[in-house]
Write an enzyme that holds these catalytic residues in place. Structure first.
Site, PDB file in Angstrom:
ATOM      1  CG  HIS A 141     -55.313 -76.040  16.531  1.00 45.97           C
ATOM      2  ND1 HIS A 141     -56.420 -76.779  16.867  1.00 45.97           N
ATOM      3  CD2 HIS A 141     -55.522 -74.801  17.011  1.00 45.97           C
ATOM      4  CE1 HIS A 141     -57.273 -76.006  17.534  1.00 45.97           C
ATOM      5  NE2 HIS A 141     -56.727 -74.798  17.632  1.00 45.97           N
ATOM      6  CG  LEU A 142     -53.850 -69.746  13.971  1.00 52.10           C
ATOM      7  CD1 LEU A 142     -52.697 -69.448  13.013  1.00 52.10           C
ATOM      8  CD2 LEU A 142     -55.067 -68.905  13.599  1.00 52.10           C
ATOM      9  CG  HIS A 143     -49.783 -72.863  17.841  1.00 58.02           C
ATOM     10  ND1 HIS A 143     -49.914 -73.775  16.824  1.00 58.02           N
ATOM     11  CD2 HIS A 143     -48.472 -72.854  18.178  1.00 58.02           C
ATOM     12  CE1 HIS A 143     -48.737 -74.309  16.544  1.00 58.02           C
ATOM     13  NE2 HIS A 143     -47.846 -73.764  17.356  1.00 58.02           N
ATOM     14  CD  GLN A 144     -49.259 -64.354  18.134  1.00 55.10           C
ATOM     15  OE1 GLN A 144     -49.575 -64.514  16.972  1.00 55.10           O
ATOM     16  NE2 GLN A 144     -48.371 -63.468  18.504  1.00 55.10           N
TER      17      GLN A 144
END
Length: 184
Positions: A141-144
């Site tokens: 899951h993409l996360h910044q």
């Protein structure tokens, strides 16, 4: 002939004083042992898919947007370490929609302003780790990352003890940031 009592030197028995100050962080063993890490890459097991289904305090959510949200990092590098995540279960930045990319960027900027207003860091580390090999703890899951930094906050602890001193509880930090979100 009577024997003299044995006097042990400091530090010879577990728990004896030895001149070292210890920072015990047993909660980190959960992270090190992978206890909260999903066993597969499905949305069902994904903590970033589950967090928005909880109320803000329980999910450690600071702000909810339309395509993305801001959440406290459960294993922060520093107080106020935030993650900006799309709601959609997507792993690669190149697969994010234009709306997701725009909102992640906007929420990252806003998160920096909010953290500055609450805790006055000297700088930030911003980043997206793509894939396990790049250091992504939850690669599915993409996360910044939005990591506030202060002079002297990087010390020997992470190097020698795989430990980071975080002086504020996550719930306390989340409450301060959420309260400041609309005014920053």
């Amino acid at each position: 002939m009577a024997s003299e009592p044995v006097v042990e030197s400091p530090g010879e028995r577990p728990g004896d004083p030895d001149g070292f100050q210890r920072l015990w962080t047993p909660h980190r063993m959960v992270y090190i042992g992978g206890e909260n890490k999903p066993t597969d890459s499905t949305a069902k097991q994904c903590p970033f898919c589950r967090a928005p289904q909880r109320d803000d305090a329980d999910g450690l959510i600071v702000h909810r947007g339309v395509a993305a949200y801001v959440v406290m990092n459960l294993y922060p590098y520093s107080p106020g370490h935030l993650l900006v995540c799309p709601y959609r279960h997507v792993s690669d930045y190149t697969d994010a929609t234009p709306a997701e990319v725009a909102e992640i960027a906007g929420l990252t900027r806003r998160a920096m302003r909010v953290v500055r207003s609450v805790s006055h860091p000297a700088g930030f580390n911003l980043g997206i780790n793509q894939g396990d090999v790049a250091g992504a703890g939850i690669a599915a899951h993409l996360h910044q990352h939005v990591v506030p930094r202060w002079p002297g906050d990087a010390n020997f602890l992470p190097v020698v003890a795989q430990t980071k001193a975080v002086p504020q509880l996550l719930d306390d930090t989340r409450a301060l940031l959420a309260q400041a979100w609309d005014s920053a």
